[in-house]
Design a protein around this motif. Structure first.
Motif, PDB file in Angstrom:
ATOM      1  N   VAL A  19      -4.302   6.820   1.129  1.00 37.99           N
ATOM      2  CA  VAL A  19      -4.003   8.015   0.358  1.00 37.99           C
ATOM      3  C   VAL A  19      -4.861   8.103  -0.887  1.00 37.99           C
ATOM      4  O   VAL A  19      -4.550   8.819  -1.816  1.00 37.99           O
ATOM      5  CB  VAL A  19      -2.494   8.069  -0.016  1.00 37.99           C
ATOM      6  CG1 VAL A  19      -1.668   8.207   1.235  1.00 37.99           C
ATOM      7  CG2 VAL A  19      -2.067   6.835  -0.805  1.00 37.99           C
ATOM      8  N   GLY A  20      -5.967   7.390  -0.921  1.00 40.37           N
ATOM      9  CA  GLY A  20      -6.866   7.434  -2.061  1.00 40.37           C
ATOM     10  C   GLY A  20      -7.845   8.573  -1.943  1.00 40.37           C
ATOM     11  O   GLY A  20      -7.855   9.345  -1.007  1.00 40.37           O
ATOM     12  N   SER A  21      -8.696   8.677  -2.972  1.00 38.01           N
ATOM     13  CA  SER A  21      -9.723   9.714  -2.980  1.00 38.01           C
ATOM     14  C   SER A  21     -10.735   9.480  -1.885  1.00 38.01           C
ATOM     15  O   SER A  21     -11.045   8.357  -1.538  1.00 38.01           O
ATOM     16  CB  SER A  21     -10.424   9.717  -4.336  1.00 38.01           C
ATOM     17  OG  SER A  21     -11.606  10.462  -4.267  1.00 38.01           O
ATOM     18  N   SER A  22     -11.284  10.582  -1.351  1.00 32.86           N
ATOM     19  CA  SER A  22     -12.313  10.480  -0.325  1.00 32.86           C
ATOM     20  C   SER A  22     -13.510   9.708  -0.829  1.00 32.86           C
ATOM     21  O   SER A  22     -14.211   9.082  -0.070  1.00 32.86           O
ATOM     22  CB  SER A  22     -12.766  11.878   0.090  1.00 32.86           C
ATOM     23  OG  SER A  22     -11.767  12.518   0.815  1.00 32.86           O
ATOM     24  N   THR A  25     -11.868   5.725  -1.408  1.00 34.15           N
ATOM     25  CA  THR A  25     -11.229   4.985  -0.328  1.00 34.15           C
ATOM     26  C   THR A  25     -12.273   4.190   0.428  1.00 34.15           C
ATOM     27  O   THR A  25     -13.253   4.734   0.902  1.00 34.15           O
ATOM     28  CB  THR A  25     -10.526   5.941   0.629  1.00 34.15           C
ATOM     29  OG1 THR A  25      -9.652   6.780  -0.120  1.00 34.15           O
ATOM     30  CG2 THR A  25      -9.718   5.183   1.659  1.00 34.15           C
ATOM     31  N   TYR A  59      -5.313  12.687   0.261  1.00 33.54           N
ATOM     32  CA  TYR A  59      -5.638  12.203  -1.081  1.00 33.54           C
ATOM     33  C   TYR A  59      -5.268  13.251  -2.122  1.00 33.54           C
ATOM     34  O   TYR A  59      -4.959  14.391  -1.789  1.00 33.54           O
ATOM     35  CB  TYR A  59      -7.117  11.831  -1.178  1.00 33.54           C
ATOM     36  CG  TYR A  59      -8.108  12.974  -1.233  1.00 33.54           C
ATOM     37  CD1 TYR A  59      -9.006  13.088  -2.294  1.00 33.54           C
ATOM     38  CD2 TYR A  59      -8.165  13.944  -0.232  1.00 33.54           C
ATOM     39  CE1 TYR A  59      -9.937  14.116  -2.348  1.00 33.54           C
ATOM     40  CE2 TYR A  59      -9.097  14.972  -0.277  1.00 33.54           C
ATOM     41  CZ  TYR A  59      -9.976  15.057  -1.346  1.00 33.54           C
ATOM     42  OH  TYR A  59     -10.892  16.081  -1.396  1.00 33.54           O
ATOM     43  N   ASP A 139      -9.795  13.696   5.879  1.00 32.35           N
ATOM     44  CA  ASP A 139      -9.038  13.236   4.710  1.00 32.35           C
ATOM     45  C   ASP A 139      -8.514  14.496   4.033  1.00 32.35           C
ATOM     46  O   ASP A 139      -9.217  15.168   3.281  1.00 32.35           O
ATOM     47  CB  ASP A 139      -9.938  12.428   3.775  1.00 32.35           C
ATOM     48  CG  ASP A 139      -9.132  11.610   2.783  1.00 32.35           C
ATOM     49  OD1 ASP A 139      -7.915  11.461   2.984  1.00 32.35           O
ATOM     50  OD2 ASP A 139      -9.725  11.112   1.805  1.00 32.35           O
TER      51      ASP A 139
END
Length: 282
Positions: A19-22, A25, A59, A139
């Motif tokens: 679930v992090g930033s593109s 991640t 994200y 994402d």
């Protein structure tokens, strides 16, 4: 038994990363079974083709548009507003296509996770996914990911982290809009950069050409000058003379369709300004 805590920790870390930033991640691409020659953009480019398997993460904020700046690697502005409506997605290379996939629209659905509704939703490629977990990896914004869930199970689905989905390419449908151009900040009489935004129809752009209204000495030019892709969906023209506006802009899509926005950029154009036009197809 001693390896169980380590395995559990690794699984927890993978869920957090999902679930992090593109752009932040980081997955081990080798573990995902990926290989450069397996990437096939032609399969993803077919309109209403067969449903293809992919994986999805999300994200940004749970009900957000993705990145904090409401933009991304394509350069689109205000992706929380119409026509994007926070339904954007990062795409890995077969979807992002070095920026030429920016603005492409896809139907997606998920059915394997118990929280999935199976309902189809349309998402738009607005950003780049640098660390894919599958051959095709979406994402998604938190909003788009949650829309795949059964009623009331949006947060539960988001907690799944990585889910299996299916997708197919579709034309973009933006009622009331055809195409928009945002003149970029540092444009001037000898340097012109424009963001091609929300193109109804194909969505993507593979070539942009500009026609000046006249030569420096007065008569019409009647000549197209190719622009160069700068980044994402931003195209630029470096000129050795003062460009003569108004400008007509021609766009070619991946499907080969060409559209022309006649005199879309007026004589008194300004940087950081948005212009839209009726288009002519050919």
């Amino acid at each position: 038994m001693g390896s169980l805590p380590a395995a559990a920790a690794a699984l927890a870390l993978l869920s957090l990363l999902a679930v992090g930033s593109s752009r932040e991640t980081q997955f081990d691409v080798g573990d995902a079974g990926l290989d450069a020659e397996n990437f096939n953009t032609s399969d993803a480019a077919k309109y209403w083709g067969p449903w293809l398997p992919a994986r999805a993460t999300w994200y940004g904020q749970p009900n957000g548009a993705g990145p904090d700046d409401k933009g991304g690697a394509c350069g689109f502005k205000h992706t929380n507003q119409y026509p994007f409506m926070s339904m954007g997605s990062c795409g890995n290379q077969p979807l992002f296509k070095d920026g030429k996939g920016c603005g492409s629209c896809y139907k997606i659905r998920c059915r394997k996770d118990k929280s999935c509704s199976g309902r189809t939703e349309t998402v738009i490629i607005t950003d780049m996914n640098y660390y894919p977990v599958s051959k095709y990896h979406f994402d998604l914004s938190g909003t788009a990911f949650g829309r795949l869930a059964k009623p009331g199970l949006n947060d539960k689905l988001r907690h799944s982290g990585i889910i299996d989905i299916e997708f197919t390419r579709v034309p973009c449908e933006f009622p009331g809009l055809k195409i928009g151009f945002h003149v970029e900040q540092f444009s001037n009489p000898v340097y012109f950069a424009v963001l091609v935004e929300y193109e109804d129809g194909d969505g993507d752009v593979v070539q942009v050409d500009l026609m000046e209204s006249k030569t420096a000495h007065g008569p019409p030019t009647g000549r197209w000058t190719p622009m160069r892709e700068s980044w994402g969906s931003v195209w630029r023209l470096d000129s050795n003379h003062r460009l003569q506006a108004p400008f007509t802009i021609r766009i070619r899509n991946e499907s080969g369709k060409t559209l022309v926005a006649k005199n879309v950029i007026p004589a008194n154009w300004r940087p950081n300004t948005f212009y839209r036009s009726i288009v002519q197809y050919s």
